[in-house]
Design a protein around this motif. Structure first.
Motif, PDB file in Angstrom:
ATOM      1  N   PRO A 177      55.375  -8.368  47.918  1.00 55.06           N
ATOM      2  CA  PRO A 177      55.616  -9.725  47.426  1.00 55.06           C
ATOM      3  C   PRO A 177      55.308 -10.744  48.519  1.00 55.06           C
ATOM      4  O   PRO A 177      55.139 -10.380  49.694  1.00 55.06           O
ATOM      5  CB  PRO A 177      57.114  -9.699  47.106  1.00 55.06           C
ATOM      6  CG  PRO A 177      57.675  -8.774  48.134  1.00 55.06           C
ATOM      7  CD  PRO A 177      56.627  -7.698  48.322  1.00 55.06           C
ATOM      8  N   PRO A 178      55.244 -12.020  48.168  1.00 53.98           N
ATOM      9  CA  PRO A 178      54.921 -13.054  49.163  1.00 53.98           C
ATOM     10  C   PRO A 178      55.820 -13.061  50.385  1.00 53.98           C
ATOM     11  O   PRO A 178      55.370 -13.369  51.493  1.00 53.98           O
ATOM     12  CB  PRO A 178      55.052 -14.356  48.366  1.00 53.98           C
ATOM     13  CG  PRO A 178      54.760 -13.963  46.963  1.00 53.98           C
ATOM     14  CD  PRO A 178      55.347 -12.588  46.810  1.00 53.98           C
ATOM     15  N   GLY A 179      57.100 -12.720  50.223  1.00 55.09           N
ATOM     16  CA  GLY A 179      58.023 -12.747  51.344  1.00 55.09           C
ATOM     17  C   GLY A 179      57.848 -11.609  52.321  1.00 55.09           C
ATOM     18  O   GLY A 179      58.450 -11.617  53.402  1.00 55.09           O
ATOM     19  N   LYS A 180      57.019 -10.612  51.986  1.00 59.99           N
ATOM     20  CA  LYS A 180      56.796  -9.458  52.848  1.00 59.99           C
ATOM     21  C   LYS A 180      55.376  -9.390  53.409  1.00 59.99           C
ATOM     22  O   LYS A 180      55.167  -8.992  54.555  1.00 59.99           O
ATOM     23  CB  LYS A 180      57.071  -8.161  52.066  1.00 59.99           C
ATOM     24  CG  LYS A 180      58.515  -7.953  51.672  1.00 59.99           C
ATOM     25  CD  LYS A 180      59.360  -7.549  52.860  1.00 59.99           C
ATOM     26  CE  LYS A 180      60.776  -7.186  52.455  1.00 59.99           C
ATOM     27  NZ  LYS A 180      61.611  -6.795  53.601  1.00 59.99           N
ATOM     28  N   ILE A 181      54.401  -9.777  52.636  1.00 58.65           N
ATOM     29  CA  ILE A 181      53.012  -9.559  53.027  1.00 58.65           C
ATOM     30  C   ILE A 181      52.561 -10.552  54.095  1.00 58.65           C
ATOM     31  O   ILE A 181      52.945 -11.729  54.087  1.00 58.65           O
ATOM     32  CB  ILE A 181      52.075  -9.632  51.792  1.00 58.65           C
ATOM     33  CG1 ILE A 181      50.680  -9.123  52.141  1.00 58.65           C
ATOM     34  CG2 ILE A 181      52.008 -11.047  51.234  1.00 58.65           C
ATOM     35  CD1 ILE A 181      49.784  -8.948  50.931  1.00 58.65           C
ATOM     36  N   SER A 182      51.778 -10.075  55.031  1.00 57.04           N
ATOM     37  CA  SER A 182      51.179 -10.944  56.045  1.00 57.04           C
ATOM     38  C   SER A 182      50.294 -11.987  55.373  1.00 57.04           C
ATOM     39  O   SER A 182      49.451 -11.660  54.526  1.00 57.04           O
ATOM     40  CB  SER A 182      50.339 -10.100  57.006  1.00 57.04           C
ATOM     41  OG  SER A 182      49.296 -10.846  57.586  1.00 57.04           O
TER      42      SER A 182
END
Length: 477
Positions: A177-182
């Motif tokens: 998800p956006p909060g995890k991916i670089s």
């Protein structure tokens, strides 16, 4: 007396990275073998048949055929005319409760679609696309290398729905998800995959892998199928070949691993390496749960323009990811991607059978968990699709299910990972698990090496294959 080498290069595994690497090496005149444990090449980029239905294992389309790294590779390997592609337009439809947004073949049309869905954010949409499409990669790198995609999107947009719409393809194609991916890995993927999207090989995904395999053999390479490697031969920390599970030694000057890095450095190599310690600390990407569906022929009469369809009911993608195991166990599906390969294939005939493939993120938990929950999750997935594509279930003629353990058995990817290492901020640095290993003459390709740009995607692994070819040939100069 020292045994004469059988090959210059032995490549373990025939995923796209291994096939591309092998093609370049064989074309350059190096005697090269690719050894694959399955009966067909391609890794995740393969197809299979059941009851007359043809399904693609996991790759649903390829991006960057006309632009980017992959287009150059196909030209270098003289494949630009040997394999035909159909490009969908739109390639993707992203559906949330309040909006429908489309990814188009032309990036300017995609920008228009986003502006149509989110008119109040029009200026910021233009600003965002201008940023990710710029030629100055160094500028993108400086801004994004130490932040998540969520942090980047928050800098550009205030609309929660818009941020979720942009984040969904990364959740589906890179497993985060956006909060995890670089943020940097996400932007590189976006540029290669979604700014020139939607290419489907005529004949299915297996046709793409087979074309590379045939090109490899045409250049003089040896493709050895249905042979599993059990050991990499080392002599004073120098790779000197491989051993098959039947005990046959294949001697080579160089070895290239296109398989799971944990298996490479902890199972195939019997001595301790730096990489064996590194892989223990690294996190693989998520796996997937798939329902492969054979459809009744009357389906075509009721449904038109079947592009890849992303269906999500939750704007909070981070929350969906965090509670994935709990939600799956309760039969709660927050989102799926539905692909309709038979509608993309120009080789489809009147006697061919229609298919759909439904994918959702899934945790690698015990086989017992899946034995208990597989039927529940299957029905939940089909019901979720039917709620969003009314009438879908009544056209289901056949279904086949794949759990994360299914993908593990076929690929031996750690925890059934669909995208190699998770592309989180601290796992994309090229120095972490580089293509040049600590074992002399042993190289790594595919989504289990880190190249500084994130893992996953056909373009990424193909580029990894090309780079290893360059490294090997530079050593021989």
């Amino acid at each position: 007396m020292k045994k004469k080498r059988d090959y210059d290069v032995a490549i373990i595994g025939s995923g796209i990275g291994g096939l591309v690497c092998g093609c370049y090496l064989a074309k350059a005149g190096l005697k090269t073998a690719i050894i694959e444990k399955h009966h067909s090449p391609g890794g995740y980029c393969t197809s299979f048949k059941r009851r007359g239905y043809r399904f693609d294992t996991s790759v649903h389309y390829i991006g960057g055929i006309k632009k980017g790294a992959l287009s150059e590779i196909l030209m270098n390997l003289e494949m630009e005319t040997s394999l035909k592609f159909h490009q969908d337009d739109p390639s993707d439809g992203i559906f949330l409760p309040d909006t429908s947004t489309y990814i188009r073949a032309n990036s300017q049309d995609t920008i228009k679609e986003f502006k149509k869905s989110f008119p109040s954010e029009s200026k910021d949409i233009e600003r965002f696309f201008r940023f990710i499409m710029q030629n100055d990669i160094a500028s993108i790198y400086r801004k994004t290398i130490e932040i998540t995609l969520e942090e980047l999107l928050n800098d550009f947009f205030s609309d929660t729905n818009l941020r979720a719409t942009i984040g969904i393809p990364f959740l589906g194609n890179m497993g985060l998800p956006p909060g995890k991916i670089s943020a940097f890995a996400a932007i590189v993927f976006f540029r290669e995959f979604l700014l020139d999207p939607g290419y489907y090989p005529v004949g299915g995904m297996q046709a793409f892998a087979d074309c590379l395999a045939n090109r490899f053999k045409g250049y003089g390479g040896d493709l050895v199928l249905s042979k599993e490697i059990s050991k990499i031969i080392l002599n004073n920390n120098v790779a000197e070949g491989v051993v098959t599970s039947s005990g046959k030694e294949i001697k080579s000057k160089f070895v290239v691993s296109n398989i799971d890095a944990t298996r490479t450095f902890k199972h195939l190599i019997k001595s301790k390496t730096k990489e064996a310690l590194v892989v223990d600390k690294m996190v693989p990407s998520n796996s997937i749960f798939a329902v492969y569906v054979g459809l009744k022929r009357t389906f075509k009469d009721s449904f038109k323009n079947l592009y890849d369809t992303w269906l999500f009911k939750n704007y909070d993608l981070n929350d969906s990811y965090k509670y994935l195991t709990k939600n799956i166990a309760e039969g709660q599906i927050s989102g799926v991607m539905v692909s309709f390969p038979s509608f993309k294939d120009l080789s489809f005939t009147k006697t061919s059978k229609f298919t759909a493939e439904i994918f959702t993120m899934a945790p690698y938990v015990s086989e017992n968990f899946w034995a208990i929950n597989q039927e529940l999750v299957t029905e939940a997935v089909l019901n979720f699709v039917d709620e969003n594509i009314p009438g879908f279930k009544k056209y289901v003629d056949f279904k086949l299910v794949a759990t994360p353990h299914t993908y593990y058995r076929y690929t031996m990817n750690r925890e059934g990972a669909a995208f190699g290492w998770a592309s989180i901020i601290n796992q994309i640095k090229s120095s972490l698990l580089p293509q040049v290993s600590s074992v002399k003459n042993l190289f790594v390709v595919g989504h289990w090496c880190t190249m500084g740009t994130g893992q996953g995607g056909v373009s990424t692994v193909a580029l990894a294959g090309k780079k290893v070819y360059e490294r090997i040939t530079n050593l021989l100069l």
